[in-house]
Design a protein around this motif. Sequence first.
Motif, PDB file in Angstrom:
ATOM      1  N   ASP A 120      -6.045 -12.498   1.741  1.00  0.00           N
ATOM      2  CA  ASP A 120      -6.147 -13.372   0.481  1.00  0.00           C
ATOM      3  C   ASP A 120      -5.527 -12.818  -0.885  1.00  0.00           C
ATOM      4  O   ASP A 120      -5.916 -12.501  -2.143  1.00  0.00           O
ATOM      5  CB  ASP A 120      -7.436 -13.702   0.052  1.00  0.00           C
ATOM      6  CG  ASP A 120      -7.547 -14.941  -0.942  1.00  0.00           C
ATOM      7  OD1 ASP A 120      -6.581 -15.702  -1.202  1.00  0.00           O
ATOM      8  OD2 ASP A 120      -8.665 -14.955  -1.701  1.00  0.00           O
ATOM      9  N   LEU A 121      -4.260 -12.265  -1.001  1.00  0.00           N
ATOM     10  CA  LEU A 121      -3.531 -11.452  -1.692  1.00  0.00           C
ATOM     11  C   LEU A 121      -2.951 -12.683  -3.022  1.00  0.00           C
ATOM     12  O   LEU A 121      -2.752 -13.904  -2.446  1.00  0.00           O
ATOM     13  CB  LEU A 121      -2.369 -10.851  -1.227  1.00  0.00           C
ATOM     14  CG  LEU A 121      -2.549  -9.604  -0.453  1.00  0.00           C
ATOM     15  CD1 LEU A 121      -1.506  -9.037   0.203  1.00  0.00           C
ATOM     16  CD2 LEU A 121      -3.570  -8.699  -1.087  1.00  0.00           C
ATOM     17  N   PRO A 122      -2.833 -12.115  -3.963  1.00  0.00           N
ATOM     18  CA  PRO A 122      -2.450 -13.030  -5.194  1.00  0.00           C
ATOM     19  C   PRO A 122      -1.065 -13.726  -4.720  1.00  0.00           C
ATOM     20  O   PRO A 122      -0.302 -12.980  -4.140  1.00  0.00           O
ATOM     21  CB  PRO A 122      -2.384 -12.278  -6.494  1.00  0.00           C
ATOM     22  CG  PRO A 122      -2.710 -10.912  -6.100  1.00  0.00           C
ATOM     23  CD  PRO A 122      -3.105 -10.834  -4.598  1.00  0.00           C
ATOM     24  N   ALA A 123      -0.609 -14.907  -5.291  1.00  0.00           N
ATOM     25  CA  ALA A 123       0.556 -15.232  -4.850  1.00  0.00           C
ATOM     26  C   ALA A 123       1.859 -14.524  -5.803  1.00  0.00           C
ATOM     27  O   ALA A 123       1.311 -13.960  -6.748  1.00  0.00           O
ATOM     28  CB  ALA A 123       0.769 -16.988  -5.316  1.00  0.00           C
ATOM     29  N   ILE A 124       2.897 -14.716  -5.084  1.00  0.00           N
ATOM     30  CA  ILE A 124       4.088 -14.122  -5.759  1.00  0.00           C
ATOM     31  C   ILE A 124       4.451 -14.881  -6.858  1.00  0.00           C
ATOM     32  O   ILE A 124       4.447 -16.354  -7.089  1.00  0.00           O
ATOM     33  CB  ILE A 124       5.380 -14.274  -4.908  1.00  0.00           C
ATOM     34  CG1 ILE A 124       5.031 -13.480  -3.255  1.00  0.00           C
ATOM     35  CG2 ILE A 124       6.753 -13.527  -5.577  1.00  0.00           C
ATOM     36  CD1 ILE A 124       5.124 -11.849  -3.414  1.00  0.00           C
ATOM     37  N   GLU A 125       4.604 -14.029  -7.984  1.00  0.00           N
ATOM     38  CA  GLU A 125       4.821 -14.659  -9.650  1.00  0.00           C
ATOM     39  C   GLU A 125       6.121 -14.644  -9.663  1.00  0.00           C
ATOM     40  O   GLU A 125       6.532 -15.471 -10.669  1.00  0.00           O
ATOM     41  CB  GLU A 125       4.061 -13.896 -10.561  1.00  0.00           C
ATOM     42  CG  GLU A 125       2.566 -13.676 -10.260  1.00  0.00           C
ATOM     43  CD  GLU A 125       1.776 -12.928 -11.350  1.00  0.00           C
ATOM     44  OE1 GLU A 125       1.555 -13.249 -12.671  1.00  0.00           O
ATOM     45  OE2 GLU A 125       1.751 -11.742 -11.035  1.00  0.00           O
TER      46      GLU A 125
END
Length: 168
Positions: A120-125
């Motif tokens: 559950d990694l943060p989305a690509i910004e």
Amino acid sequence: MSALLRTLRCRCGSVLCEAEGAPILTAVCYCADCQAGGRRLEALTGAGDVLESDGGASYLTYRDDRFRVIRGAEVLQGHKLRDTAPTQRFVATCCNSAIYLKFRPGHWVSLFRNRFDDADLPAIEMRTNIRHRAADTPLPGDAPAYRRFPPRLFFRLIRARLEMALGR
């Protein structure tokens, strides 16, 4: 500081690292150095993938004071494209897993996204330096894409440095 701890490790588990809190930035970089460095690391004996299928290097970028090597520092080896390069990519020599990139004199470390345990990694910004992207596949539409490094990226790095200086 947030209590969130993310762990990353090499493929064989000899190297274990932690990153604390939210990253400064999550990005995919297509600059010539990231692509050349990624290809060089992928060419190491037994190395796994470093680059995304379209040639970009995917990172979670953290402040230096929010990253630490818990186990295996003795097997980490730096690789530079040129002796004078400010960027060094660190590989776990036990299994040739790319772990992170350090830009000197920067106050941040960019950790290879595929080394994290957390699904559950943060989305690509953002996607940066797409002018160097060689893939002929459509650019993913998951984040804004920039031909160069955008001012937004530098703003985030400056803000992180100020927060470090203020002890936040």
